[in-house]
Design an enzyme around this catalytic site. Structure first.
Site, mmCIF file in Angstrom:
data_model
loop_
_atom_site.group_PDB
_atom_site.id
_atom_site.type_symbol
_atom_site.label_atom_id
_atom_site.label_comp_id
_atom_site.label_asym_id
_atom_site.label_seq_id
_atom_site.Cartn_x
_atom_site.Cartn_y
_atom_site.Cartn_z
ATOM 1 N N CYS B 160 0.597 -1.300 -0.143
ATOM 2 C CA CYS B 160 0.462 0.265 0.348
ATOM 3 C C CYS B 160 0.627 1.223 -0.273
ATOM 4 O O CYS B 160 0.072 2.350 0.632
ATOM 5 C CB CYS B 160 -0.715 -0.017 0.962
ATOM 6 S SG CYS B 160 -2.504 -1.208 0.777
ATOM 7 N N HIS B 293 -2.328 8.350 6.297
ATOM 8 C CA HIS B 293 -2.812 6.856 5.709
ATOM 9 C C HIS B 293 -3.605 6.349 6.059
ATOM 10 O O HIS B 293 -4.826 6.082 5.605
ATOM 11 C CB HIS B 293 -1.564 6.351 6.395
ATOM 12 C CG HIS B 293 -1.430 4.483 5.876
ATOM 13 N ND1 HIS B 293 -1.502 4.393 4.064
ATOM 14 C CD2 HIS B 293 -1.614 3.105 6.221
ATOM 15 C CE1 HIS B 293 -1.144 3.368 4.081
ATOM 16 N NE2 HIS B 293 -2.088 2.983 5.363
ATOM 17 N N HIS B 328 -9.604 2.354 0.798
ATOM 18 C CA HIS B 328 -8.406 2.371 0.849
ATOM 19 C C HIS B 328 -7.926 1.652 -0.285
ATOM 20 O O HIS B 328 -8.197 0.372 -1.472
ATOM 21 C CB HIS B 328 -7.791 1.519 1.391
ATOM 22 C CG HIS B 328 -6.258 1.576 1.712
ATOM 23 N ND1 HIS B 328 -5.447 1.440 0.926
ATOM 24 C CD2 HIS B 328 -5.280 0.377 2.894
ATOM 25 C CE1 HIS B 328 -4.060 1.388 1.779
ATOM 26 N NE2 HIS B 328 -4.226 0.572 2.525
#
Lengths: 357, 399
Positions: B160, B293, B328
């Protein structure tokens, strides 16, 4: 002022017996197949058996190869500033199994282990975890320039003194579904071919394989030093009639000429459709240069050029070109400069230039 | 301060819009893109919420003028975002200077691989997707679509943080003079593979994700592609380019703690942020806004929150996670949030952390929950991934 970059150690696990650095291709294992597995070391010598059982093949190969390189460079784990890995497909075995589980079990009763290991950066992450290395940790996944991307990244950091020692590697593992599907589209040869006859197969496709190659690159020369890394460049496309020109340009940019290259290592894999790129150089500008090849020994995979890089380093250290990799009869007595050229199916070309240190 | 690298273009496609303008409009109107999944047939469809790009593949193919079912959705959305970025940077001749493409992806062509896994053997008409499983294949196709030739084209896959790392590599290559111009970012589409993977990790929320909320239940997966164009100072000067913002700092570190979880006190995150500040030549007090994040998993938000407190020495600036808008988006997240950071700088606006209600017990941190105006000079953006990968980028108005 840019710092020089040295390859201080090597580690290899491949379809040849390369895991032991005290030997350099003295005995060649003659395969006769379309797909080659690695010649595995005794993993118990490197990894506790309980841990090894849980590890994907790619992680095991990488662990051995990385440990070999670390030991040879005689560096403590905490001296490694960064870990950079290239891999075409990562731990593809785990991805494959996870997909099978999803389909066969209709998305139920799944466990996370395979998913976790399927992440492309599992190898780099696992090595960092094992060594407690909190530095820069990158994974490149771009077909046959995955390894070169990792080398280029390391070179840039070492030249700019952002790091002193970097563990750089390339790894790919071979699994069934990948092999079966690539047979369907003719990327793998249909008929078995003997190791020393790969280039004269006269058929389409390549002999697929796997392997892990790790190196310690530093901006200081250590007693174990193999070579100096001068330059690496990659090109996403290149036509066959432009290869010679590109090579000449690359050399001149780095203040070398064709005559100053002592050995050229070519990535021929015996695929009649695409070996023309290499033949162009072998029969043209490097006609009078000592030529070597390696994919008959290593097989073809996304990070097979790691084997080519390993070979170049070994030649520079041992100062001879083993008979098994000689492509022509031109002799070289004391090789100082080696150029590696690799591409796969006409795409993702790379040029790497090394000098004796 | 150290010199930054100019951003001259950006492009994005996400669940909250098909381009930069649409994404911005959604951000400032609080319009989230989270819903039940409708384009992937999955047994989990009633248990999860996702950030899905509304256009179907045939619609995307039409927009790009490409043949039916030749490319993964990762490629389709990647091409659209990269095209927009080039257009925004007013680049018409892509090969006239040394131009690179660095893309981050984790899924690559997995959407097609999982769909045709067994079909390849009986159905030659779907075999074009076999090589699409290579993550790098998506980047190759984007490069081809953009007409990029004989160039540096590579792919980064660090879970990620992939796109953030692509931006970092691009900035370093421009700084070290290896490229004149580089297109950097990432692309990931939704797939059964990631839905089921995150499901097994028990970190998918069954409702709207609530980053940094005490009652957060996990993340919403999303899909997106986002790219920036970075150019050297010489290029900016020579072509009198409009600069949107600068990549001023970057840092990557490894948590070296666990394959999927972040360390309790966010060691890797602190290291990444410290490195980025050092590269930028800044103090933590120079940061005006943090795009966190903030995945809304119990583990990430706790670890990241603690890291922020450590870095900013209790004086944490305004921060928010925009993942409640987009989901996400995995490898693309760093690219998506880079675009949002630049938009924040351009408009002096900080975007709300949606769905936040209750402060976390562990610390005294409250994200901003409304669209908030503030003169912004420097924005810090975090992206963390599996394998302990932690990345920080700092975007600035001034070079």
């Amino acid at each position: 002022m840019k710092k020089s970059v040295y390859i201080n150690s090597v580690g290899s696990v491949s379809a040849q017996k390369t895991f032991d650095n005290s030997h350099f291709l003295e005995d060649i294992f003659n395969h006769n197949d379309t797909v080659l597995s690695i010649i595995a070391p005794d993993y118990r010598e490197y990894i506790p058996p309980a841990a090894a059982r849980r590890m994907a093949k790619g992680i095991k190969m990488s662990t051995v190869s990385a440990k070999t390189a670390m030991t040879e460079a005689a560096l403590e784990e905490n001296e490694i500033d960064a870990i950079i890995v290239g891999t075409g497909l990562g731990c593809i075995g785990d991805s494959e199994k996870f997909v099978i589980d999803i389909i066969d079990n209709d998305e139920q009763f799944l466990t996370p282990t395979r998913f976790i290991q399927s992440s492309h950066n599992t190898v780099a992450g696992q090595i960092a975890l094992g060594m407690g290395c909190k530095g820069h940790n990158f994974t490149y996944v771009h077909s046959v320039i995955s390894f070169e991307s990792a080398v280029l990244d390391a070179k840039m950091q070492l030249e700019n003194d952002e790091a002193n020692h970097i563990l750089v590697g390339g790894v790919d593992e071979l699994v069934d579904h990948h092999v079966d599907t690539h047979r369907l589209i003719g990327h793998i040869k249909q008929e078995a071919v003997e190791t020393m006859a790969v280039l004269s197969s006269g058929t389409q496709g390549a002999v697929f394989s796997e392997g892990a190659h790790f190196f310690v690159l530093s901006n200081e020369k250590r007693p174990s030093c193999y070579a100096e890394l001068l330059a690496v460049e990659t090109y996403n496309t290149l036509s066959q009639d432009e290869v010679s020109e590109k090579v000449a340009l690359f050399l001149s940019k780095n203040k070398f000429t064709l005559d100053t290259v002592d050995v050229v290592i070519l990535g021929n894999n015996g695929d009649v459709e695409f070996d023309g790129y290499y033949n162009e150089l072998a029969k043209g500008i490097f006609k009078n240069t000592c030529q070597a090849y390696f994919k008959h020994l290593s097989g073809e995979f996304d990070t097979a050029s790691g084997f080519g890089f390993w070979l170049a380093n070994q030649i520079l250290k041992h100062q001879y070109v083993p008979k098994a990799v000689r492509l022509n009869s031109v002799e070289t007595t004391s090789p100082k400069t080696i150029l590696i050229y690799n591409q796969y199916r006409g795409e993702n070309h790379s040029l790497t230039l090394l000098r004796k240190c | 301060m150290n010199k930054g690298v100019a951003i001259t273009g950006m492009g994005i496609i996400s669940a909250i819009g098909n381009n930069v303008a649409e994404n911005y409009a959604s951000l400032i109107s609080g319009k989230k893109g989270i819903s039940k999944i409708f384009q992937i047939e999955t047994v989990h469809k009633d248990e999860i919420m996702v950030g899905e790009i509304s256009d179907t593949n045939p619609v995307l193919e039409k927009r790009l003028d490409v043949s039916e079912n030749q490319w993964s959705r990762t490629v389709l959305i990647g091409c659209l975002a990269a095209e927009e970025a080039l257009k925004n940077a007013v680049i018409t001749k892509i090969n006239d200077v040394r131009t690179g493409l660095i893309s981050g992806t984790t899924v690559g062509g997995m959407d097609k691989s999982e769909q045709y896994f067994y079909d390849y053997f009986e159905h030659p008409e779907v075999r074009q997707h076999i090589t699409g499983l290579h993550a790098g294949d998506s980047t190759k196709k984007i490069a081809k679509h953009l007409g990029l030739e004989e160039s540096f084209v590579t792919t980064i896959s660090t879970a990620c943080s992939s796109a953030a790392n692509a931006i970092m590599l691009g900035a370093r290559m421009i700084k070290s003079g290896q490229l004149d111009r580089v297109i950097v970012g990432g692309t990931d589409c939704l797939s059964k593979f990631t839905i089921n993977g995150f499901k097994t990790l028990l970190i998918l929320s069954d409702t709207y994700s609530a980053p940094f909320d005490d009652n957060r239940k996990g993340l919403n997966l999303g899909e997106a592609a986002a790219f920036l164009v970075l150019e050297s100072d010489e290029m900016v000067k020579k072509e009198n380019k409009k600069v949107l913002a600068y990549v001023k700092g970057y840092g990557n570190a490894n948590d070296a703690y666990h394959q999927t979880a972040s360390s309790e006190h966010g060691d890797g995150a602190v290291l990444a942020m410290e490195k980025a500040l050092k590269v930028a030549g800044m103090q933590s007090s120079d940061i005006d806004y943090v795009n966190a994040h903030g995945t809304a998993t119990p583990n990430n938000d706790l670890s990241e929150g603690r890291a922020l407190i450590r870095l900013f020495d209790e004086k944490v600036p305004e921060f928010s996670s925009t993942k409640a808008f987009t989901g996400h988006t995995l490898a693309a997240a760093g690219g998506v949030e880079a675009v949002y950071s630049v938009l924040a700088l351009q408009n002096n606006i900080m975007f709300p952390n949606l769905n936040y209600k209750t402060q976390m017990k562990e610390f005294d941190l409250t994200p901003i929950t409304q669209v908030t105006k503030k003169p912004l000079r420097n924005v810090l953006s975090n992206s963390f991934g599996f394998g302990g990968n932690c990345s920080t980028l700092i975007f600035s108005k001034e070079a």
